[in-house]
Motif scaffolding. Structure first.
Motif, short mmCIF file in Angstrom:
data_model
loop_
_atom_site.label_atom_id
_atom_site.label_comp_id
_atom_site.label_asym_id
_atom_site.label_seq_id
_atom_site.Cartn_x
_atom_site.Cartn_y
_atom_site.Cartn_z
N ARG A 223 -4.22 8.92 14.54
CA ARG A 223 -4.62 7.59 15.02
C ARG A 223 -3.44 6.65 14.93
NH1 ARG A 223 -3.26 5.14 10.70
NH2 ARG A 223 -4.43 5.16 8.78
N ALA B 77 -2.99 2.65 14.46
CA ALA B 77 -3.91 1.62 13.97
C ALA B 77 -3.25 0.25 13.88
CB ALA B 77 -4.44 2.04 12.60
N PRO B 78 -2.90 -0.33 15.01
CA PRO B 78 -2.25 -1.65 14.94
C PRO B 78 -3.27 -2.75 14.64
CG PRO B 78 -2.65 -1.07 17.23
CD PRO B 78 -3.10 0.12 16.40
N SER B 79 -2.82 -3.79 13.98
CA SER B 79 -3.64 -4.99 13.84
C SER B 79 -3.33 -5.87 15.04
CB SER B 79 -3.28 -5.73 12.56
OG SER B 79 -3.38 -4.85 11.46
N ARG C 36 -7.01 2.84 17.04
CA ARG C 36 -7.93 2.11 16.18
C ARG C 36 -7.40 0.70 16.01
NH1 ARG C 36 -8.03 3.93 10.27
NH2 ARG C 36 -6.75 2.09 9.92
N ASP D 59 -7.22 -2.48 14.14
CA ASP D 59 -7.53 -2.98 12.81
C ASP D 59 -7.71 -4.49 12.88
OD1 ASP D 59 -7.33 -0.42 11.90
OD2 ASP D 59 -5.61 -0.73 10.58
N TYR E 3 -7.42 -4.64 4.54
CA TYR E 3 -7.08 -3.42 5.28
C TYR E 3 -7.44 -2.11 4.57
CZ TYR E 3 -3.81 0.42 5.86
OH TYR E 3 -3.28 1.65 5.92
N SER F 247 -9.80 1.26 6.25
CA SER F 247 -8.90 2.26 6.84
C SER F 247 -9.24 3.66 6.30
CB SER F 247 -7.45 1.90 6.53
OG SER F 247 -6.59 2.88 7.04
N ARG G 194 2.72 7.06 9.47
CA ARG G 194 2.99 5.62 9.44
C ARG G 194 4.29 5.36 8.67
NH1 ARG G 194 -2.32 4.13 5.77
NH2 ARG G 194 -1.70 5.18 3.85
N HIS H 56 4.04 1.97 3.66
CA HIS H 56 2.65 2.24 3.27
C HIS H 56 2.53 3.27 2.14
CE1 HIS H 56 0.26 -0.09 6.10
NE2 HIS H 56 1.16 0.19 7.04
N1 GLU Z 1 -3.21 -1.83 10.49
C1 GLU Z 1 -2.27 -1.19 9.60
C2 GLU Z 1 -0.87 -1.65 9.95
O1 GLU Z 1 -0.66 -2.05 11.08
C3 GLU Z 1 -2.41 0.30 9.74
C4 GLU Z 1 -1.62 1.11 8.80
C5 GLU Z 1 -2.07 2.54 8.87
O2 GLU Z 1 -1.58 3.25 9.75
O3 GLU Z 1 -2.93 2.93 8.09
O4 GLU Z 1 0.00 -1.65 9.11
#
Ligand code: GLU
Length: 443
Positions: free
Chosen positions: A5, A7-9, A39, A41, A184, A188, A202, A206
């Motif tokens: 996935r 997963a951008p905000s 996804r 976020d 978050y 997640s 990612r 993280h």
């Molecule tokens: N929304 C998070 C971000 O943009 C996702 C991080 C992830 O991939 O879990 O940093």
């Protein structure tokens, strides 16, 4: 089956750093016949905008990174609520009542003693009556996830190798704000479980989150996905500059960058494989392997991207670009002009050299020379060998060679000093136009 996935905000546009993350998730899924999910976020209702959602989708479409499915966290609050209740029943989340100021003060005191800013779990000491009193006083709790301090957190990162974190050196993470909104971290992990994510790819920013989320996976009774944390992207000057953070698809389009050039570069920088011009992402799948990713930051250089873009244009087939070429520009014209392009929009320019009007200013001697060329051109046979034959005859007749022979002809025929190979260009200009141009330049 591999499921990844991105997963951008939707609190901003995609930039080159998260384009790279999206690409690697997409490549890993495609390389393994898996699924790639988008996804959004968007739990932060204030900072997420619909405009950004639309732009993220459009950017992915432009890049050709089409997701197999899309989900939005704002549609999934009921699921988060359910799983949160399970954690609460199991004592893995707990309510806290400290204000931001109180927490800040605690951190300052710890810092004064030279200690790390780890939350002291004071809220765990509250009994039911104290909590009830606080709530009666109008204090709504925020919620923390209770870390298990018993054992180190371990995982084998696909890029970084064996990882270990000591949970007692981490604060219990806040997962939910006093107004009920989600941070978050927990949604997640819940989504990764619910969507059957097999690989989380990612940035290495993280890594600590992964430690915390691994305990969440376990508390929720799930087997965690595999993790690949990639070294961050830095600018050619060595650090993630502001410029890199704002460099997105719009800027790349403006620079005339083809999506495939971006894919070829971002798919390879920071790995042990060389950056190479490819005509399709398919060429990159076979070698795509996290084991080849290095630990040092990947360097992104816009000039390298532009150079790669040009090299890729030189290998694209007419069919791959036909719908973006000037009307009438056929495969022969594309192949003649292609080696001279740094961006596809240059095609219009070169096409105007073929079809439009050209101007040149020659001195007396050169004018006489191109008049002579016009006469020979009248009687020449017009085919792919015309340029060679014509310049051969002119050389024999005038003794001119090299630049003195070729430059006045090129100027007269194209109005420019440089350009595509005249052998290929002259047939495109065609007999009548070529003769007219030679005459005009010679008069
Ligand atoms: N929304 C998070 C971000 O943009 C996702 C991080 C992830 O991939 O879990 O940093």
């Amino acid at each position: 089956m591999v499921v990844t996935r991105f997963a951008p905000s939707p609190t901003g546009r995609l930039h080159v750093g998260n384009i790279r993350t999206a690409l690697h998730n997409w490549m890993w899924a495609r390389a393994h016949g898996g699924r790639f999910l988008l996804r959004l976020d968007d739990t932060d209702a204030e900072r997420s905008t619909e405009e950004n959602v639309v732009a993220i989708r459009a950017d992915l479409a432009w890049l050709g990174l089409s997701p197999d499915a899309e989900a939005r966290q704002s549609d999934r609050f009921a699921l988060y609520e359910r799983r949160f209740e399970e954690l609460r029943a199991a004592g893995r989340v707990y309510p806290c009542y400290e204000t931001a100021e109180e927490l800040e003060l605690k951190r300052k005191i710890l810092a004064g003693r030279g200690l790390p800013p780890i939350y002291d779990r004071a809220a765990l000491q509250l009994d039911d009556a104290q909590r009830a009193a606080l709530e009666a006083d109008g204090h709504q709790p925020h919620w923390r996830f209770l870390l298990d301090h018993d054992e180190p957190i371990r995982w084998d990162d696909l890029i970084r190798g064996p990882q270990q974190l000591d949970p007692s050196r981490l604060s219990d993470p806040v997962i939910r704000r006093a107004d009920g909104s989600w941070l978050y971290m927990l949604p997640s992990a819940i989504d990764d479980i619910d969507m059957g994510i097999t690989h989380v790819v990612r940035g290495e920013d993280h890594v600590t989150n992964t430690g915390l989320q691994l305990q969440m996976f376990s508390a929720l009774g799930a087997t965690p996905p595999a993790f690949a944390h990639e070294a961050l992207l830095v600018g050619s000057e060595g650090k993630l500059s502001k410029r890199l953070g704002s460099l997105g698809c719009d800027a790349f389009r403006e620079e005339g960058i083809e999506p495939i050039a971006l894919i070829a570069l971002l798919g390879r920088i920071g790995t042990s494989l060389p950056v190479e011009p490819v005509a399709s992402p398919d060429a990159l799948f076979a070698d795509f392997d996290f084991a080849r990713f290095g630990r040092a930051p990947a360097r992104f250089d816009l000039d390298e991207l532009k150079a790669l873009n040009a090299r890729i244009l030189h290998l694209l087939d007419h069919a791959a670009v036909a719908d973006r070429l000037p009307a009438g520009m056929d495969a022969a014209a594309w192949e003649a002009i292609r080696p001279n392009m740094t961006r596809l929009s240059d095609a219009a320019d070169w096409w105007s050299v073929v079809e439009g009007s050209v101007e040149s200013a020659l001195d007396d001697e050169d004018r006489a020379f191109v008049r002579q060329a016009a006469e020979l051109a009248e009687t020449a046979t017009w085919d792919a060998g015309t340029w060679k034959a014509l310049t051969g005859q002119l050389n024999a007749a005038t003794g001119r060679k090299g630049k003195a022979l070729f430059l006045p002809l090129r100027l007269a025929l194209t109005g420019r000093e440089h350009g595509p190979d005249m052998n290929a260009l002259l047939p495109l200009i065609g007999r009548d136009r070529a003769i007219a141009r030679l005459r005009a330049a010679g008069s």
